[in-house]
Write an enzyme that holds these catalytic residues in place. Structure first.
Site, mmCIF file in Angstrom:
data_model
loop_
_atom_site.group_PDB
_atom_site.id
_atom_site.type_symbol
_atom_site.label_atom_id
_atom_site.label_comp_id
_atom_site.label_asym_id
_atom_site.label_seq_id
_atom_site.Cartn_x
_atom_site.Cartn_y
_atom_site.Cartn_z
ATOM 1 N N SER A 1 25.817 100.769 101.386
ATOM 2 C CA SER A 1 24.998 101.328 101.130
ATOM 3 C C SER A 1 24.598 100.731 100.282
ATOM 4 O O SER A 1 23.784 99.595 99.429
ATOM 5 C CB SER A 1 25.142 102.882 99.967
ATOM 6 N N GLY A 2 22.530 100.692 100.083
ATOM 7 C CA GLY A 2 21.211 100.183 99.579
ATOM 8 C C GLY A 2 21.229 98.870 99.574
ATOM 9 O O GLY A 2 21.878 98.120 100.879
ATOM 10 N N ILE A 3 21.778 97.935 98.347
ATOM 11 C CA ILE A 3 21.277 97.027 97.919
ATOM 12 C C ILE A 3 22.366 95.835 98.781
ATOM 13 O O ILE A 3 22.797 94.865 98.794
ATOM 14 C CB ILE A 3 20.506 96.183 96.865
ATOM 15 N N TYR B 1 24.139 105.184 82.011
ATOM 16 C CA TYR B 1 23.543 104.848 82.923
ATOM 17 C C TYR B 1 23.021 102.769 81.871
ATOM 18 O O TYR B 1 23.737 102.204 81.840
ATOM 19 C CB TYR B 1 22.761 104.863 83.753
HETATM 20 N N1 NAP Z 1 17.581 101.742 93.262
HETATM 21 C C1 NAP Z 1 17.552 101.293 92.104
HETATM 22 O O1 NAP Z 1 16.075 100.819 91.741
HETATM 23 C C2 NAP Z 1 18.614 100.197 91.207
HETATM 24 C C3 NAP Z 1 17.731 99.786 90.115
HETATM 25 C C4 NAP Z 1 18.051 99.115 89.399
HETATM 26 C C5 NAP Z 1 19.546 98.655 89.392
HETATM 27 N N2 NAP Z 1 20.296 99.479 90.512
HETATM 28 C C6 NAP Z 1 21.919 99.210 90.806
HETATM 29 O O2 NAP Z 1 22.302 98.767 91.882
HETATM 30 C C7 NAP Z 1 23.036 98.776 92.346
HETATM 31 C C8 NAP Z 1 23.289 99.328 93.499
HETATM 32 O O3 NAP Z 1 22.897 101.184 93.693
HETATM 33 P P1 NAP Z 1 21.833 101.177 95.291
HETATM 34 O O4 NAP Z 1 20.301 101.250 94.597
HETATM 35 O O5 NAP Z 1 22.194 100.416 95.982
HETATM 36 O O6 NAP Z 1 22.552 102.539 95.146
HETATM 37 P P2 NAP Z 1 23.130 102.882 96.550
HETATM 38 O O7 NAP Z 1 22.900 102.558 98.101
HETATM 39 O O8 NAP Z 1 23.852 104.319 96.372
HETATM 40 O O9 NAP Z 1 24.397 102.363 96.390
HETATM 41 C C9 NAP Z 1 25.506 102.612 95.528
HETATM 42 C C10 NAP Z 1 26.697 101.879 95.837
HETATM 43 O O10 NAP Z 1 27.677 101.739 94.759
HETATM 44 C C11 NAP Z 1 29.081 102.881 95.067
HETATM 45 N N3 NAP Z 1 29.433 103.782 94.794
HETATM 46 C C12 NAP Z 1 29.305 104.233 93.620
HETATM 47 N N4 NAP Z 1 30.288 105.176 92.938
HETATM 48 C C13 NAP Z 1 31.539 104.769 93.149
HETATM 49 C C14 NAP Z 1 32.692 104.827 92.922
HETATM 50 N N5 NAP Z 1 32.995 105.574 92.436
HETATM 51 N N6 NAP Z 1 33.438 104.209 93.663
HETATM 52 C C15 NAP Z 1 33.248 103.250 94.391
HETATM 53 N N7 NAP Z 1 31.866 102.947 94.835
HETATM 54 C C16 NAP Z 1 31.205 103.313 94.155
HETATM 55 C C17 NAP Z 1 28.154 104.200 96.306
HETATM 56 O O11 NAP Z 1 28.674 104.189 97.084
HETATM 57 P P3 NAP Z 1 28.625 106.001 97.732
HETATM 58 O O12 NAP Z 1 27.910 105.375 99.268
HETATM 59 O O13 NAP Z 1 30.210 106.065 98.326
HETATM 60 O O14 NAP Z 1 28.233 106.888 96.894
HETATM 61 C C18 NAP Z 1 27.055 102.474 97.470
HETATM 62 O O15 NAP Z 1 28.209 102.356 98.326
HETATM 63 C C19 NAP Z 1 24.362 99.649 91.469
HETATM 64 O O16 NAP Z 1 24.824 99.514 90.224
HETATM 65 C C20 NAP Z 1 22.673 100.032 90.584
HETATM 66 O O17 NAP Z 1 23.094 100.975 89.350
HETATM 67 C C21 NAP Z 1 19.802 99.888 91.405
#
Ligand code: NAP
Length: 291
Positions: free
Chosen positions: A20-22, A174
């Site tokens: 998912s996501g990035i 967080y």
């Molecule tokens: N989006 C933003 O604005 C933003 C800003 C700053 C930093 N970040 C960081 O970017 C990273 C990626 O996030 P994203 O924004 O791309 O969101 P995302 O699409 O929700 O992706 C998060 C990923 O982490 C996985 N994950 C979460 N909890 C988990 C667990 N207990 N065990 C295994 N996998 C788990 C999710 O799996 P599931 O699909 O199963 O939930 C998903 O694959 C994160 O570390 C986040 O903190 C994001």
């Protein structure tokens, strides 16, 4: 946005949170350029769907799915053993899985969930993959990239209460976990840079990913308020992809530093070397029973 053209054939990339996501965007880019891509995901179904989509989009069949719940160190330890047994040489690890939790919860192993998911699990995975990454470094520069966040500026670590038993707030939990990601990158660099490994961390921006809907009411409200200002997933993944694969001097010499939009950026004043070294020690003591 600059494109990434370097051929990654012969390189093995591990991406956590890759369905998912990035994380998905980055895994797809690495696969597009010929890498062997290892996707570490929480759900078999969501992971398989990601693999299928990437295969369809890129034609690369060299994709491998591994399942682990980052809320549980035993699960991460088991998946690390499987990955290293199947892939004894790894060139790049993207520690990206993460999220936030609206209310405080504690895992069956006794750890606060955000701490376990966002920091301890990535820390343990890194430790267990390091022998394979060191072998990767013998073949050319190996890299370890941590997805941190501007949220790391929230507040300094309180080493007496890393699990926030006394005053839990979702943004605090967080932010501190993202500070831990940044500090871990710096300490990996200090300890393992001599093995031709470069570690780094970055803030992806406020990105339009599903994360905002998963973290409780505060994350949901923030997601709505920030939505018009958020960047695309493609833009959000750009710095991760660059740090993981570029030949640009600034990326090759990232050396423990923190980046926003491909630019080396000064982190919070409390992100000190002393905090990094102390966190490393505490984290080692915490994860060592799961080795
Ligand atoms: N989006 C933003 O604005 C933003 C800003 C700053 C930093 N970040 C960081 O970017 C990273 C990626 O996030 P994203 O924004 O791309 O969101 P995302 O699409 O929700 O992706 C998060 C990923 O982490 C996985 N994950 C979460 N909890 C988990 C667990 N207990 N065990 C295994 N996998 C788990 C999710 O799996 P599931 O699909 O199963 O939930 C998903 O694959 C994160 O570390 C986040 O903190 C994001």
């Amino acid at each position: 946005m600059p494109t990434n053209t370097r051929d990654l054939a012969g390189k093995t990339y591990v991406v956590t949170g890759a369905n998912s996501g990035i994380g998905f965007e980055a895994a797809q880019d690495f696969a597009q350029r010929g890498a062997t891509a290892i996707l570490v995901c929480r759900s078999q179904a969501r992971g398989q769907e990601a693999i299928d989509r990437i295969k369809l989009h890129t034609g690369n069949q060299d994709l491998h799915l591994y399942i682990a719940d980052f809320g549980l160190l035993a699960s991460v330890s088991a998946v690390a053993d499987k990955i290293v047994s199947d892939f004894p040489v790894i060139h790049v690890l993207c520690n990206n899985a993460g999220g936030s939790n609206g209310t405080r919860s504690v895992s069956a192993e006794g750890f606060e969930t955000t701490l376990a998911t966002n920091h301890l699990s990535g820390f343990l995975l890194t430790q267990k993959l390091l022998p394979a990454i060191i072998k990767g470094g013998e073949q050319g520069l190996a890299r370890i990239v941590f997805t941190s966040s501007y949220g790391h500026t929230h507040s300094p670590l309180n080493f007496d209460d890393l699990g926030l038993e006394r005053d839990y707030k979702s943004l605090k939990a967080y932010g501190r976990s993202k500070l831990m990601n940044l500090l871990t990158a710096r300490e990996v660099q200090r300890r393992y840079g001599e093995h031709n490994i470069v570690a780094s961390s970055f803030h992806p921006g406020a990105v339009r990913t599903p994360i905002w809907g998963k973290g409780g009411p505060v994350a949901r409200i923030l997601g709505v308020v920030l939505y018009p200002f958020m960047v695309s997933i493609e833009k959000g993944a750009d710095t991760m992809i660059w740090l993981s694969s570029s030949d640009d001097e600034a990326s090759v010499q990232a050396e423990g530093d923190y980046f926003i939009k491909r630019t080396r950026t000064t982190p919070a004043s409390f992100a000190t070397d002393e905090a990094a070294q102390r966190l490393w020690q505490v984290s080692m003591d915490t994860v060592s029973p799961y080795f």
